[in-house]
Design a protein around this motif. Sequence first.
Motif, PDB file in Angstrom:
ATOM      1  N   ALA A 116      -9.906  37.783 -15.694  1.00  0.00           N
ATOM      2  CA  ALA A 116      -8.840  37.735 -16.690  1.00  0.00           C
ATOM      3  C   ALA A 116      -8.279  39.131 -16.950  1.00  0.00           C
ATOM      4  N   PHE A 117      -9.162  40.117 -17.064  1.00  0.00           N
ATOM      5  CA  PHE A 117      -8.702  41.476 -17.356  1.00  0.00           C
ATOM      6  C   PHE A 117      -7.943  42.069 -16.174  1.00  0.00           C
ATOM      7  N   GLU A 118      -8.337  41.687 -14.967  1.00  0.00           N
ATOM      8  CA  GLU A 118      -7.632  42.166 -13.779  1.00  0.00           C
ATOM      9  C   GLU A 118      -6.196  41.638 -13.763  1.00  0.00           C
ATOM     10  N   ILE A 119      -6.019  40.365 -14.096  1.00  0.00           N
ATOM     11  CA  ILE A 119      -4.674  39.781 -14.185  1.00  0.00           C
ATOM     12  C   ILE A 119      -3.877  40.467 -15.284  1.00  0.00           C
ATOM     13  N   TYR A 120      -4.507  40.644 -16.409  1.00  0.00           N
ATOM     14  CA  TYR A 120      -3.874  41.284 -17.571  1.00  0.00           C
ATOM     15  C   TYR A 120      -3.357  42.679 -17.228  1.00  0.00           C
ATOM     16  N   GLN A 121      -4.169  43.443 -16.529  1.00  0.00           N
ATOM     17  CA  GLN A 121      -3.766  44.807 -16.177  1.00  0.00           C
ATOM     18  C   GLN A 121      -2.721  44.846 -15.061  1.00  0.00           C
ATOM     19  N   LYS A 122      -2.967  44.082 -13.998  1.00  0.00           N
ATOM     20  CA  LYS A 122      -2.066  44.130 -12.845  1.00  0.00           C
ATOM     21  C   LYS A 122      -0.658  43.660 -13.190  1.00  0.00           C
ATOM     22  N   GLN A 123      -0.564  42.712 -14.111  1.00  0.00           N
ATOM     23  CA  GLN A 123       0.744  42.175 -14.477  1.00  0.00           C
ATOM     24  C   GLN A 123       1.339  42.880 -15.695  1.00  0.00           C
ATOM     25  N   GLY A 124       0.624  43.863 -16.225  1.00  0.00           N
ATOM     26  CA  GLY A 124       1.143  44.616 -17.359  1.00  0.00           C
ATOM     27  C   GLY A 124       1.429  43.741 -18.565  1.00  0.00           C
ATOM     28  N   LEU A 125       0.494  42.852 -18.888  1.00  0.00           N
ATOM     29  CA  LEU A 125       0.709  41.867 -19.949  1.00  0.00           C
ATOM     30  C   LEU A 125       0.473  42.444 -21.337  1.00  0.00           C
ATOM     31  N   GLU A 126       1.120  41.824 -22.315  1.00  0.00           N
ATOM     32  CA  GLU A 126       0.845  42.127 -23.722  1.00  0.00           C
ATOM     33  C   GLU A 126      -0.376  41.358 -24.203  1.00  0.00           C
ATOM     34  N   SER A 127      -0.487  40.117 -23.756  1.00  0.00           N
ATOM     35  CA  SER A 127      -1.622  39.299 -24.170  1.00  0.00           C
ATOM     36  C   SER A 127      -1.871  38.182 -23.160  1.00  0.00           C
ATOM     37  N   LEU A 128      -3.091  37.694 -23.184  1.00  0.00           N
ATOM     38  CA  LEU A 128      -3.540  36.633 -22.277  1.00  0.00           C
ATOM     39  C   LEU A 128      -4.526  35.769 -23.035  1.00  0.00           C
ATOM     40  N   PHE A 129      -4.505  34.464 -22.780  1.00  0.00           N
ATOM     41  CA  PHE A 129      -5.493  33.578 -23.375  1.00  0.00           C
ATOM     42  C   PHE A 129      -5.797  32.447 -22.405  1.00  0.00           C
ATOM     43  N   THR A 130      -6.939  31.815 -22.572  1.00  0.00           N
ATOM     44  CA  THR A 130      -7.374  30.787 -21.632  1.00  0.00           C
ATOM     45  C   THR A 130      -7.018  29.393 -22.125  1.00  0.00           C
ATOM     46  N   VAL A 131      -6.600  28.568 -21.175  1.00  0.00           N
ATOM     47  CA  VAL A 131      -6.240  27.181 -21.459  1.00  0.00           C
ATOM     48  C   VAL A 131      -6.913  26.276 -20.432  1.00  0.00           C
ATOM     49  N   SER A 132      -6.987  25.009 -20.766  1.00  0.00           N
ATOM     50  CA  SER A 132      -7.506  24.006 -19.835  1.00  0.00           C
ATOM     51  C   SER A 132      -6.581  22.797 -19.839  1.00  0.00           C
ATOM     52  N   ARG A 133      -6.533  22.124 -18.717  1.00  0.00           N
ATOM     53  CA  ARG A 133      -5.703  20.922 -18.639  1.00  0.00           C
ATOM     54  C   ARG A 133      -6.392  19.757 -19.335  1.00  0.00           C
ATOM     55  N   SER A 134      -5.609  18.989 -20.055  1.00  0.00           N
ATOM     56  CA  SER A 134      -6.122  17.770 -20.688  1.00  0.00           C
ATOM     57  C   SER A 134      -5.723  16.561 -19.857  1.00  0.00           C
ATOM     58  N   TRP A 135      -6.666  15.658 -19.670  1.00  0.00           N
ATOM     59  CA  TRP A 135      -6.395  14.409 -18.957  1.00  0.00           C
ATOM     60  C   TRP A 135      -6.381  13.220 -19.919  1.00  0.00           C
ATOM     61  N   GLU A 136      -6.324  13.520 -21.210  1.00  0.00           N
ATOM     62  CA  GLU A 136      -6.344  12.457 -22.217  1.00  0.00           C
ATOM     63  C   GLU A 136      -4.964  11.817 -22.371  1.00  0.00           C
ATOM     64  N   LYS A 137      -4.966  10.538 -22.743  1.00  0.00           N
ATOM     65  CA  LYS A 137      -3.731   9.832 -23.060  1.00  0.00           C
ATOM     66  C   LYS A 137      -3.555   9.860 -24.582  1.00  0.00           C
ATOM     67  N   PHE A 138      -2.575  10.619 -25.042  1.00  0.00           N
ATOM     68  CA  PHE A 138      -2.368  10.802 -26.474  1.00  0.00           C
ATOM     69  C   PHE A 138      -1.254   9.897 -26.989  1.00  0.00           C
ATOM     70  N   GLY A 139      -1.351   9.581 -28.270  1.00  0.00           N
ATOM     71  CA  GLY A 139      -0.307   8.790 -28.909  1.00  0.00           C
ATOM     72  C   GLY A 139      -0.389   8.916 -30.417  1.00  0.00           C
ATOM     73  N   LYS A 140       0.558   8.307 -31.107  1.00  0.00           N
ATOM     74  CA  LYS A 140       0.582   8.282 -32.567  1.00  0.00           C
ATOM     75  C   LYS A 140       0.472   6.836 -33.042  1.00  0.00           C
ATOM     76  N   ILE A 141      -0.057   6.660 -34.250  1.00  0.00           N
ATOM     77  CA  ILE A 141      -0.088   5.337 -34.862  1.00  0.00           C
ATOM     78  C   ILE A 141       0.943   5.310 -35.976  1.00  0.00           C
ATOM     79  N   VAL A 142       1.945   4.455 -35.821  1.00  0.00           N
ATOM     80  CA  VAL A 142       3.013   4.312 -36.809  1.00  0.00           C
ATOM     81  C   VAL A 142       3.127   2.848 -37.191  1.00  0.00           C
ATOM     82  N   ASP A 143       2.957   2.557 -38.481  1.00  0.00           N
ATOM     83  CA  ASP A 143       3.015   1.165 -38.975  1.00  0.00           C
ATOM     84  C   ASP A 143       2.076   0.263 -38.179  1.00  0.00           C
TER      85      ASP A 143
END
Length: 221
Positions: A116-143
């Motif tokens: 992560a730090f290598e990417i951060y430095q090589k790309q001259g980033l201001e900030s970096l954070f880690t994410v993961s893909r979600s495979w969940e099926k999301f929805g809302k309950i309305v009425d």
Amino acid sequence: MSKTIVIIPARAGSKRLPNKNTLLLQGIPLVAHSILYAKQFSFIDDIFVTTNDSKVKEIALQYNAKVIDRPEELSGDIEPTVSALKHALEFINNVEHVVLLQPTNPLRPSNLLFDAFEIYQKQGLESLFTVSRSWEKFGKIVDNQFLPFNYTKGQRSQDLEPLYYENGLLYIAKASLIKKYVLISDNAYPLEINHIYAKVDIDTQDDFDYAAYLLQKANKE
């Protein structure tokens, strides 16, 4: 000389899992797992724990981390983490880069911080954070009706449009950004990490037990 430091915020007062930062995970206090992880990387100049908990302070010093005494007004349930980071930087000189390691994410892929730090430095980033893909099926309950949010009924999980969540494994930001109360900038780099450890974020006893199981399994391999 500018420094790259790790800051670990570990306040007192957890409600769902009391004293979680000091609980022993495979014989090591939870907060110490992040200290030990940071110690593996030679480019980290210092490791700080910011806390209002005397027991956490004692553990941090035992594991040779430095301690920033966190004021009670910055230690509440709704206080953003970045305020504790900004406060800590008021007592540390010549910092250019800050790595945030949350004690509630004690398990991380071994080379994650280096990569992560290598990417951060090589790309001259201001900030970096880690994410993961979600495979969940999301929805809302309305009425009393379930309304799918990210899929259509009958659609297979593997055909979902990719959605990602902030997994909390690590954050990197310029100290100058944090001093402006910003941890994740608008142009922050989302580093995708799809590893089983990304599912560990300890808030409850079940979370803690799951982390213990994964750590025990890893130690046997």
